[in-house]
Enzyme design. Structure first.
Site, PDB file in Angstrom:
ATOM      1  N   LEU A   1       0.865  -1.170   0.000  1.00 43.85           N
ATOM      2  CA  LEU A   1       0.000   0.000   0.000  1.00 43.85           C
ATOM      3  C   LEU A   1       0.905   1.224   0.000  1.00 43.85           C
ATOM      4  O   LEU A   1       1.618   1.487   0.974  1.00 43.85           O
ATOM      5  CB  LEU A   1      -0.905  -0.006   1.233  1.00 43.85           C
ATOM      6  CG  LEU A   1      -1.848   1.201   1.378  1.00 43.85           C
ATOM      7  CD1 LEU A   1      -2.843   1.239   0.225  1.00 43.85           C
ATOM      8  CD2 LEU A   1      -2.565   1.157   2.722  1.00 43.85           C
ATOM      9  N   ASP A   2       0.912   1.956  -1.107  1.00 44.65           N
ATOM     10  CA  ASP A   2       1.793   3.112  -1.250  1.00 44.65           C
ATOM     11  C   ASP A   2       1.151   4.344  -0.609  1.00 44.65           C
ATOM     12  O   ASP A   2       0.032   4.721  -0.963  1.00 44.65           O
ATOM     13  CB  ASP A   2       2.076   3.395  -2.727  1.00 44.65           C
ATOM     14  CG  ASP A   2       2.996   2.359  -3.350  1.00 44.65           C
ATOM     15  OD1 ASP A   2       3.757   1.731  -2.613  1.00 44.65           O
ATOM     16  OD2 ASP A   2       2.929   2.179  -4.584  1.00 44.65           O
TER      17      ASP A   2
ATOM     18  N   LYS B   1       9.824  17.270  14.112  1.00 44.91           N
ATOM     19  CA  LYS B   1       8.536  16.863  13.583  1.00 44.91           C
ATOM     20  C   LYS B   1       8.313  17.584  12.262  1.00 44.91           C
ATOM     21  O   LYS B   1       8.511  18.789  12.165  1.00 44.91           O
ATOM     22  CB  LYS B   1       7.413  17.226  14.553  1.00 44.91           C
ATOM     23  CG  LYS B   1       7.401  16.408  15.829  1.00 44.91           C
ATOM     24  CD  LYS B   1       6.228  16.812  16.703  1.00 44.91           C
ATOM     25  CE  LYS B   1       6.193  15.987  17.986  1.00 44.91           C
ATOM     26  NZ  LYS B   1       5.053  16.390  18.857  1.00 44.91           N
ATOM     27  N   MET B   2       7.912  16.831  11.243  1.00 37.91           N
ATOM     28  CA  MET B   2       7.700  17.418   9.924  1.00 37.91           C
ATOM     29  C   MET B   2       6.219  17.343   9.578  1.00 37.91           C
ATOM     30  O   MET B   2       5.669  16.249   9.430  1.00 37.91           O
ATOM     31  CB  MET B   2       8.551  16.684   8.882  1.00 37.91           C
ATOM     32  CG  MET B   2      10.044  16.912   9.069  1.00 37.91           C
ATOM     33  SD  MET B   2      11.067  15.776   8.109  1.00 37.91           S
ATOM     34  CE  MET B   2      10.929  14.276   9.087  1.00 37.91           C
TER      35      MET B   2
ATOM     36  N   GLY C   1       4.850  -4.413  -8.189  1.00 36.54           N
ATOM     37  CA  GLY C   1       5.063  -4.537  -9.627  1.00 36.54           C
ATOM     38  C   GLY C   1       3.894  -5.049 -10.442  1.00 36.54           C
ATOM     39  O   GLY C   1       3.398  -4.378 -11.355  1.00 36.54           O
TER      40      GLY C   1
ATOM     41  N   ASN D   1       0.755  -2.843 -10.338  1.00 33.72           N
ATOM     42  CA  ASN D   1       0.950  -1.643 -11.155  1.00 33.72           C
ATOM     43  C   ASN D   1       0.818  -1.960 -12.643  1.00 33.72           C
ATOM     44  O   ASN D   1       0.223  -1.195 -13.412  1.00 33.72           O
ATOM     45  CB  ASN D   1       2.316  -1.025 -10.875  1.00 33.72           C
ATOM     46  CG  ASN D   1       2.372  -0.271  -9.566  1.00 33.72           C
ATOM     47  OD1 ASN D   1       1.341   0.108  -9.009  1.00 33.72           O
ATOM     48  ND2 ASN D   1       3.571  -0.053  -9.063  1.00 33.72           N
TER      49      ASN D   1
ATOM     50  N   SER E   1       7.613  12.439 -10.951  1.00 34.44           N
ATOM     51  CA  SER E   1       7.886  11.315 -10.057  1.00 34.44           C
ATOM     52  C   SER E   1       8.244  10.104 -10.900  1.00 34.44           C
ATOM     53  O   SER E   1       7.632   9.853 -11.942  1.00 34.44           O
ATOM     54  CB  SER E   1       6.667  10.989  -9.187  1.00 34.44           C
ATOM     55  OG  SER E   1       6.873   9.786  -8.460  1.00 34.44           O
TER      56      SER E   1
ATOM     57  N   ASP F   1       7.175  -0.240 -14.166  1.00 29.24           N
ATOM     58  CA  ASP F   1       5.982  -1.088 -14.214  1.00 29.24           C
ATOM     59  C   ASP F   1       5.070  -0.669 -15.364  1.00 29.24           C
ATOM     60  O   ASP F   1       4.466  -1.509 -16.031  1.00 29.24           O
ATOM     61  CB  ASP F   1       5.208  -0.993 -12.899  1.00 29.24           C
ATOM     62  CG  ASP F   1       6.013  -1.499 -11.716  1.00 29.24           C
ATOM     63  OD1 ASP F   1       6.852  -2.399 -11.903  1.00 29.24           O
ATOM     64  OD2 ASP F   1       5.813  -0.993 -10.596  1.00 29.24           O
TER      65      ASP F   1
ATOM     66  N   THR G   1       3.461  12.193 -14.140  1.00 29.63           N
ATOM     67  CA  THR G   1       2.422  12.255 -13.120  1.00 29.63           C
ATOM     68  C   THR G   1       3.037  12.388 -11.732  1.00 29.63           C
ATOM     69  O   THR G   1       4.137  11.900 -11.481  1.00 29.63           O
ATOM     70  CB  THR G   1       1.528  11.006 -13.153  1.00 29.63           C
ATOM     71  OG1 THR G   1       2.323   9.836 -12.905  1.00 29.63           O
ATOM     72  CG2 THR G   1       0.844  10.871 -14.503  1.00 29.63           C
TER      73      THR G   1
END
Length: 299
Positions: free
Chosen positions: A11-12, A25-26, A38, A41, A240, A246, A279
């Site tokens: 789960l991306d 903290k970010m 893979g 996708n 990205s 894939d 994308t």
């Protein structure tokens, strides 16, 4: 029909923060969730491009339920196989100030022998089977020999020990990266002649009938019986790189299923990889971008 097998899905989770700093903290933006890994996708890309595909994968725990829900919401045909362990999560952070991307990949659950068998039995009859992605911890890389023994043509995209196990496994098409081939053969590859020699070596040693050597921003090299072709990448603005490889595999597979030549399939695959670069975060190729880039690159 195309079937895909993803043995270690993830789960991306993607978010963005201004600056990545240790200790602090970010504060991050709202996360984006995508079903990754893979083979899944590949199935998402094939489905988006209008192909007939079914994705087979293990799932477990809350992340696994979310994963299945996302694919069903997208309309991708799936055969999820329930496992005792929890589906892994992968975390990507985009740094707003620099545009850099940080990717954190977890190992995933160990699958039992019974769970592996259930996954193999779940694969539907298909002209082409794509096995793509990493293996879960402790999984025997010899699983590719079992897949290669099926009547379907097998397409594989993997790395490390799993890639080494592809030798003599009856694979139709293998798509390694240049770095993966360097590691596999244990030798420097410093020129185009070296790249061609390496791809030929993989064929001679029985890794696959067709080798597509991914060369990143330089495109790809195709080596098969009677075909040796170097094809340049399509230049696009990169947002990205997640899922680009894939997407390439998915488009190549779909083109082959539609009866296209290897050269035309590679051109379609390069267009899909470039479309994914355009994308953001973990979003994959948009069909309209793939078709536009493919048309522009066709002779």
């Amino acid at each position: 029909m195309i079937a895909t097998l993803t043995l270690n899905p993830a789960l991306d989770i993607t978010t963005c923060t201004d600056k990545v700093r240790d200790t602090h903290k970010m504060r991050c933006t709202a996360p984006r969730l995508d079903p990754g890994g893979g083979g899944v996708n590949v199935a998402r890309v094939v489905h988006a491009l209008g192909g007939e595909v079914t994705a087979v994968f293990p799932h477990g725990g809350p992340a696994g339920e979310t994963y299945v829900g996302l694919l069903r919401e997208a309309g991708v045909p799936i055969i999820p196989v329930k496992i005792a362990g929890a589906t892994r999560e992968s975390f990507t952070v985009d740094e707003g100030e620099t545009g850099l991307q940080y990717r954190f990949v977890l190992p995933g659950p160990t699958l039992s022998t019974a769970e592996i068998e259930a996954l193999l039995e779940a694969i539907p009859a298909a002209e082409l089977i794509v096995a793509s992605g990493s293996l879960p911890p402790g999984c025997d890389p010899g699983i590719f020999r079992r897949l290669g023994a099926l009547e379907s043509k097998l397409i594989v995209d993997t790395s490390g020990p799993a890639l080494a196990a592809c030798e003599g496994a009856g694979i139709y098409l293998l798509k390694p990266s240049l770095r993966e081939v360097k590691d596999l053969l244990g030798q420097p590859i410093e020129s185009e002649d070296d790249e061609l020699a390496a791809a030929r070596t993989l064929r001679v040693r029985g890794f696959a009938e067709v080798i597509i050597l991914s060369l990143a921003e330089r495109g790809a090299l195709l080596v098969a019986d009677g075909v040796e072709l170097r094809m340049p990448a399509v230049e696009v603005e990169t947002k990205s790189a997640v899922g680009a490889g894939d997407s390439m595999v998915g488009a190549v597979t779909l083109a082959l299923a539609r009866g296209k030549s290897l050269a035309d399939a590679l051109r379609y695959g390069i267009a899909a990889g470039a479309a994914t670069l355009m994308t953001p975060a973990t979003e994959l190729a948009r069909p309209e971008d793939v078709e536009r880039l493919y048309a522009a690159s066709s002779p």
